[in-house]
Write an enzyme that holds these catalytic residues in place. Structure first.
Site, short mmCIF file in Angstrom:
data_model
loop_
_atom_site.label_atom_id
_atom_site.label_comp_id
_atom_site.label_asym_id
_atom_site.label_seq_id
_atom_site.Cartn_x
_atom_site.Cartn_y
_atom_site.Cartn_z
N ASP A 158 5.21 -4.98 -3.95
CA ASP A 158 4.24 -5.71 -3.13
C ASP A 158 4.91 -6.95 -2.54
OD1 ASP A 158 1.61 -6.96 -2.33
OD2 ASP A 158 0.84 -5.25 -3.43
N HIS A 251 -1.31 -11.35 -1.70
CA HIS A 251 -1.58 -9.92 -1.89
C HIS A 251 -0.92 -9.36 -3.16
CE1 HIS A 251 -1.44 -5.60 -0.96
NE2 HIS A 251 -2.37 -5.81 -0.04
N SER A 595 -5.63 -1.32 -0.81
CA SER A 595 -4.68 -2.07 -1.63
C SER A 595 -5.30 -2.53 -2.94
CB SER A 595 -4.24 -3.34 -0.90
OG SER A 595 -3.18 -3.09 -0.05
#
Ligand SMILES: *[C@@H]1O[C@H](CO)[C@@H](O)[C@H](O)[C@H]1NC(C)=O
Ligand SMILES: *[C@@H]1O[C@H](CO)[C@@H](O)[C@H](O)[C@H]1NC(C)=O
Ligand SMILES: *[C@@H]1O[C@H](CO)[C@@H](O)[C@H](O)[C@H]1NC(C)=O
Ligand SMILES: *[C@@H]1O[C@H](CO)[C@@H](O)[C@H](O)[C@H]1NC(C)=O
Ligand SMILES: *[C@@H]1O[C@H](CO)[C@@H](O)[C@H](O)[C@H]1NC(C)=O
Ligand SMILES: *[C@@H]1O[C@H](CO)[C@@H](O)[C@H](O)[C@H]1NC(C)=O
Ligand SMILES: *[C@@H]1O[C@H](CO)[C@@H](O)[C@H](O)[C@H]1NC(C)=O
Ligand SMILES: *[C@@H]1O[C@H](CO)[C@@H](O)[C@H](O)[C@H]1NC(C)=O
Length: 804
Positions: A158, A251, A595
């Site tokens: 990620d 994220h 996600s």
């Protein structure tokens, strides 16, 4: 491309890679992935790299040139390398006999792609989905049985990690058992040193106490992969990203903490919303961070990130070598990528060979059909759906009428009435007629807005910018009305002033009220967190849908999990919205996207890995799929966000239920060789390995998958499956089917007898079209499912059948 949407609509695309010969005329140097197939296992790591270098040297002028152009030598996934080549050099390499393929790794425009979640799926103290839980195990039992996942290592590819988040606390972590031979490292870099993670792997200390201490960590590895990025975009700009495993986006911290974050009490979003205990799926599992996605240079962070194929493959390559158990990849493509050019899938197949399950997001390109990414059958592909939680912010009008809106804006109005104005009546005269109600930047006249609640409409411009414009012009509150096209799908955003989002119908009512009176007034109540909201789950509109256009014989996605307004850890170098003018800093933030759904399943898979260490990746996937539910908390079929019945092209086998998955009764197992046979059936085996295909490989529809799809049912199709008994030693399972209209489904045999655990039984399913069925849709897919039931276990498989 990390698959996150929400207020910022982040997409991470890989453009479809172009076949090499098409580019032969282009003289520009670029990154190619040169693929030799599979490692033979005879060569040492150093020797592999030398071999790769020598191939490169054979087409380059000098040894130095060969060395400097090599980005990555892949040693544990594919046998191959990524290097900067001219088209001519690439062409020479592709003509060599040992070389299987040479593809440009170029993907042009890349934009990358919880508190309540675990309670909702029954994994925390509170009640879960109210019905359908007949499992003999309780919630705490599952976590306890899996030791909270403490000996399982989840690798997360990620945007990095914010190691100081309480979700990654080391407190109370136990040492890893000696049997885990962990080889990961803590790669140092900007604002990240080895004290942020425990193991740099290079100099294992001899003294035991130190070893013991260093192993008691949450984050046990962290690396970053930037060579592909830097080749394309230039050096990482220090104000835009950290050249280290540290997360500047948010994220990566969000997904890592959703999979394996610690249980942190009393966590809330801005404004105290969604307060509760934050927890990952496997709260004591270890995390290994592989940063492969980077901020796009000179672009707003809200526009997303970039992840390059060659960097992703390098991350998978190391994760395999380091010894992770599960790999979680919330990265996808804007378009489906064929298997032979999909290096994420190629890398994941090699992970599957080592019994490492790779869990991926399905993508945020819905609701259009055929948009799904990560469709390979050795991957677990996860769609996104809602939680049973809503953030209600009622709007009270001066006429006493209440309109129900939603928001996650943290600010509150005093509880009194304010003048209400429609943005269209409060703009500067030069604003074009067609955008007067849109609250575009600079359009509102402060003289007409000051001290008022402003009604803005969706349509053009970003939603958060509209609230910012109202605030700029001196407004005190925002009512954001849906455009007609948005229907009643409300988007909750952390606006910079009190706000409420309302449906198109409700916006129309508010405008009617404004027109009906001299002095329109209104107030917006502070947001309240409401649990047990119904119906839930419903499918997110953005979740990418099947059919799986890369191979119509494999039904995808596999499953759905929570992916709307998930609260999880965030980077303190980012802001909740990532917008330039947002300077707020939060430890926890909402985000939405497939996600967010993906790491929910990664966490659950980690628990299953802990409970059933002998299970294959196919067995874990099967258990999660065949125990999933297709009904919501009203006991009706799961719908999409506007209320139409959803299909397996959105949710696969249904919404995951980790407790049930721990004890599925039967599993559909498959080995690495089965995947190779599957690739043989597509004529693609050579691209993945040196495996010799049989002359007559099985049909792709016969891969032993826990679901099936028939792309064109013009005559009877027979499908073979094999189930393995993992339930009770003596059992008798009965077949039942709910086929799509116009389709006949039969099993032979229709009763399966088992007299021991581990026993396998095969069966055939014949699927045939009914000649005349008035309700059958022609030239369309129909959906259904079949089950094996012994009275206790219910093993369900979805089906999608196209009737010509
Ligand atoms: C990528 O997309 C952005 C907007 O989505 C656009 O402004 C930019 O020009 C694109 N870049 C390339 C290299 O295509
Ligand atoms: C690592 O960084 C932390 C602060 O981020 C600092 O306190 C510590 O001294 C550093 N350790 C080493 C070995 O550089
Ligand atoms: C690994 O860790 C040890 C002890 O913390 C440190 O002395 C050494 O410099 C580190 N090596 C690398 C390559 O980071
Ligand atoms: C680095 O990023 C900042 C912020 O985006 C930008 O203002 C600056 O021009 C960038 N520097 C370079 C050399 O690209
Ligand atoms: C970013 O913008 C700055 C200033 O306009 C420019 O100097 C720099 O080259 C740009 N960087 C990239 C990577 O495009
Ligand atoms: C308004 O019309 C202009 C000119 O036709 C067009 O460029 C613009 O995109 C329109 N704006 C909106 C919000 O529809
Ligand atoms: C389905 O099969 C029939 C009969 O073989 C064929 O005529 C038709 O073109 C096929 N349809 C599709 C969409 O492939
Ligand atoms: C399934 O069908 C194939 C031929 O179509 C047959 O060879 C096989 O024995 C059948 N298997 C079972 C379990 O009935």
């Amino acid at each position: 491309m990390l698959q996150s949407v929400a207020m910022k609509m982040i997409y991470w695309f890989f453009l479809p890679l172009i076949l090499f010969p098409l580019l032969a005329s282009c003289l520009e140097k670029q990154v190619y992935i040169v693929h030799f197939g599979e490692h033979s296992g005879e060569k040492g790591l150093h020797e592999i790299e030398e071999t790769h270098q020598s191939y490169l040297y054979s087409v380059k002028e000098t040894k130095e040139d060969a060395q400097s152009s090599l980005l990555y030598s892949y040693k544990h996934s594919i046998n191959g390398f990524a290097a900067v080549l001219t088209p001519d050099e690439a062409s020479k390499l592709s003509e060599m006999e040992e070389v299987v393929s040479v593809f440009p790794a170029r993907s042009r425009n890349y934009s990358l792609q919880t508190t309540r979640s675990w309670e909702f799926v029954g994994l925390n103290e509170e009640e879960g989905l109210s019905s359908g839980h007949e499992s003999n195990m309780g919630r705490e039992d599952l976590l306890a049985k899996a030791s909270y996942g403490k000996d399982v290592i989840i690798g997360v590819l990620d945007s990095g990690v914010w190691p100081e988040s309480p979700s990654f606390s080391d407190e109370g972590m136990e040492p890893l058992p000696e049997s885990k031979s962990w080889k990961g490292i803590c790669q140092e870099g900007v604002a990240f040193n080895s004290s942020h993670c425990n193991r740099n792997g290079t100099d294992e200390p001899q003294d035991c106490a130190c070893l013991f201490h260093r192993k008691q960590r949450k984050i046990i590895g962290a690396r970053y992969y930037v060579k592909g990025f830097e080749h394309e975009k230039g050096p990482v700009n220090a104000t835009e990203d950290y050249l280290s495993p540290r997360d500047m986006d948010g994220h990566g911290s969000h997904t890592a903490s959703t999979a394996a974050g610690r249980q942190v009490p009393d966590v809330a979003a801005l404004g105290g919303l969604a307060r509760g205990t934050a927890s990952g799926g496997a709260p004591f599992a270890r995390l290994a961070i592989y940063k492969v996605c980077w901020a796009i240079p000179n672009q707003s962070k809200a526009d997303g990130n970039v992840c390059m194929f060659e960097d992703i493959l390098a991350g998978i390559d190391d994760a395999i070598a380091d010894g992770v158990d599960i790999i979680s990849i919330s990265i996808g493509t804007s378009d489906p990528v064929p298997y032979e050019k999909d290096y994420l899938a190629v890398g994941a197949l090699h992970a599957a060979k080592r019994n490492i399950l790779v869990v991926c997001s399905a993508g945020n390109n819905g609701p259009a059909p055929g948009t799904l990414s990560n469709p390979a059958p050795w991957l677990m592909t996860v769609g996104a759906s809602s939680l049973d939680r809503a953030f209600l912010a009622p709007v009270m009008l001066g006429n006493g009428r209440e309109i129900m809106g939603q928001t996650v804006a943290p600010d509150k109005l005093e509880n009194e009435m304010y003048p209400l104005v429609y943005a269209g009546d409060a703009v500067f005269p030069d604003v074009p007629q067609n955008s007067t109600g849109q609250c575009l930047p600079g359009s509102l006249n402060p003289d007409m807005v000051k001290g008022k609640i402003v009604v803005c409409m969706r349509g053009a411009g970003r939603r958060l910018d509209k609230g910012f414009e109202v605030k700029r012009a001196g407004g005190v509150g925002l009512i954001l009305g849906n455009a007609e096209a948005n229907g009643n799908r409300l988007s909750c955003d952390p606006h910079f002033l009190p706000a409420s989002a309302v449906s198109y119908k409700d916006a129309t009512k508010i405008l009617e009220y404004i027109r009906s009176t001299e002095n329109p007034m209104a107030t917006i109540s502070p947001a309240q967190t409401v649990m047990h909201y119904k119906p839930a789950p419903f499918m997110a509109g953005f979740t990418s849908q099947g059919p799986n256009v890369i191979d119509l014989n494999i039904l995808k996605p596999d499953i759905t999990a929570p992916g709307i307004q998930i609260l999880a850890a965030w980077s303190e170098a980012s802001s909740p919205t990532k917008l330039e003018y947002d300077h707020r800093i939060v430890k926890y933030n909402f985000d939405s996207g497939t996600s967010m759904a993906c790491p929910h399943v990664s966490g659950a898979a980690a628990l299953l890995r802990a409970i059933h260490p002998d299970w294959s990746v196919a067995a874990i996937r099967s258990a999660l799929m065949t125990t999933a539910r297709i009904t919501n908390n009203l006991d009706q079929l799961i719908t999409d966000e506007v209320g139409n019945t959803a299909t397996p092209f959105q949710y696969g086998a249904g919404h995951f239920q980790p407790i049930k998955a721990a004890d599925p009764g039967l599993i559909y197992d498959a080995s690495y060789d089965d995947y190779l046979l599957y690739l043989c059936s597509l004529g693609l085996n050579k691209l993945y390995s040196t495996f010799k295909c049989p002359e007559d490989p099985p049909s792709p529809v016969n891969l032993n998958y826990p679901s099936f799809a028939i792309p064109n049912l013009s005559s009877t199709v027979t499908i073979t499956r094999t189930v393995t008994n993992v339930g009770s030693s003596n059992s008798k399972y009965y077949f039942a089917a709910k086929p799509p209209p116009g389709v006949h489904v039969k099993a032979s045999p229709s009763i399966l007898f088992f007299d021991h655990i581990g026993q396998k039984q095969s069966f055939n399913i014949t699927v045939s079209p009914k000649d005349s069925d008035p309700i059958a849709k022609r030239s369309a897919y129909g959906f259904g499912f079949y089950t094996w039931t012994d009275g206790f276990y219910r093993v369900r498989s979805p089906m999608a059948v196209y009737l010509p």
